[in-house]
Design an enzyme around this catalytic site. Structure first.
Site, short mmCIF file in Angstrom:
data_model
loop_
_atom_site.label_atom_id
_atom_site.label_comp_id
_atom_site.label_asym_id
_atom_site.label_seq_id
_atom_site.Cartn_x
_atom_site.Cartn_y
_atom_site.Cartn_z
N HIS A 69 13.52 42.32 58.50
CA HIS A 69 12.27 42.75 59.11
C HIS A 69 12.14 42.21 60.53
CE1 HIS A 69 8.15 44.22 59.07
NE2 HIS A 69 8.28 44.60 57.80
N THR A 70 13.16 42.45 61.35
CA THR A 70 13.14 42.00 62.74
C THR A 70 12.23 42.91 63.57
OG1 THR A 70 15.45 41.36 62.45
CG2 THR A 70 14.59 41.32 64.67
N HIS A 114 6.92 44.05 49.78
CA HIS A 114 8.18 43.34 49.99
C HIS A 114 8.50 42.25 48.96
CE1 HIS A 114 8.82 45.60 53.56
NE2 HIS A 114 8.02 44.91 54.34
N GLU A 121 13.89 49.18 59.60
CA GLU A 121 14.22 48.48 58.36
C GLU A 121 15.18 49.35 57.53
OE1 GLU A 121 10.44 47.30 56.46
OE2 GLU A 121 9.54 47.74 58.41
#
Length: 341
Positions: free
Chosen positions: A178-179, A107, A306
């Site tokens: 990115h929940t 990321h 995502e």
């Protein structure tokens, strides 16, 4: 929708961290920090009339800044990730014949957008717009990049994320949020959640979870969610899911990425996006001892959808480009819509 801005009293590099609360006419609330654009709360009424927080996180900002949390297989709880989400093969790529090499990390590098304090921009309607200007060379990415992310909470319980980005030099860009979600009213393992993903193919990965460029039909595999099934029905209990699905919709058009329901709460979460990929992750590496209310978060206690471009596209010419050039505008919309099943 209404908004409320609250100081946390915390500063990073002389920039103040705020919590911004968005509410709607249904009594739902979303809390977002301008640190990492973190979605810390998403509180809705479930089918039995109880208020329920459907995202994982911490009770206050200190949890997100805790050194143990950041060092312990850091899970990116509720943050934006960039400049480049997912994995780039060996951290290497080239643009117009120029080679670039970044830290081999997930990321976007060692200190990505998730660890930055974003500026809060003025808005006309009740919403939150965050902006971060990433300088040329940050985490070895070229170009000065300006990113804006706007959050809106509709009166239909839709959390709408609108992204825009601009650059002054060609650069690699692939943003996502990115929940971590759990729709069970008591939390716990998400194996019983019922999931549908309208994707006929997924992307092959090597042993390091790096996308290779090959498309694999989901038919007859554990990755087939076209007709819907419980998340745990076919999974490898040691691995779960950590896979990029190619959505069955026209490229660039807003369409369904996933639909998840849960029986105890009666909640349904639909994800819509303009992006071509839904990366489905079942939190195999999650290991956080003190989440909200002191609750521990372990593997498979949440799922992530995502939405993004094809991972590792910078090294796979057959994939749609993830190179943003001067004069172009990067734009994507993702909607998290909550209702009762």
């Amino acid at each position: 929708m209404k908004e409320n801005q609250i100081s946390t009293g915390r500063f990073i590099d002389d920039k103040e961290i705020f919590a911004v609360e968005l509410t709607n006419s249904l009594g739902s609330k979303v809390k977002i920090y301008n640190y990492g654009a973190i979605v810390s709360e998403f509180i809705v009424k479930n089918a039995i009339g109880e208020k329920q927080d459907i995202v994982l996180g911490f009770d206050d900002i200190d949890g997100y800044l805790n050194e143990d949390y950041l060092a312990n297989d850091y899970p990116y709880l509720g943050v934006i990730v960039g400049r480049y989400s997912n994995r780039i093969k060996d951290g290497k790529y080239s643009i117009d014949g120029v080679n670039y090499e970044m830290a081999q990390s997930l990321h976007g590098g060692l200190t990505g957008f998730d660890k930055k304090v974003w500026d809060i921009l003025p808005t006309v309607d009740p919403s939150l717009t965050l902006q971060y200007v990433s300088p040329d060379g940050e985490e070895s990415f070229p170009g000065n990049l300006t990113v804006q992310l706007t959050f809106k909470l509709s009166d239909a319980d839709e959390l709408i994320l609108d992204y825009k980005a601009f650059t002054d030099a060609p650069t690699a860009l692939n943003l996502t949020h990115h929940t971590y979600f759990n729709l069970n009213k008591d939390g716990g393992n998400i194996a019983g959640h019922y999931l549908r993903i309208p994707a006929s193919n997924y992307l092959a990965q090597d042993k390091d979870y790096v996308v290779t460029g090959a498309l694999v039909p989901v038919a007859g595999t554990s990755h087939e969610f076209l007709g819907g099934k419980t998340i745990g029905q076919d999974w490898d209990v040691e691995e779960g899911y950590d896979q990029s699905f190619v959505l069955d919709k026209p490229y660039g058009e807003l369409g369904l990425a996933s639909e998840t329901t849960e029986s105890s709460s009666g909640l349904k979460l639909e994800v819509y996006t303009t992006e071509p990929i839904a990366h489905f992750y079942t939190a195999k590496y999650l290991n956080t001892a003190t989440g909200k209310g002191g609750k521990a978060y372990g593997p498979y206690s949440a799922f992530c959808i995502e939405t993004q471009h094809y991972p590792n596209s910078v090294n796979v010419p057959e994939f749609p480009t993830t190179i943003l050039r001067p004069g172009q505008t990067y734009a994507q919309t993702t909607i998290f819509k909550v209702s009762h099943k």
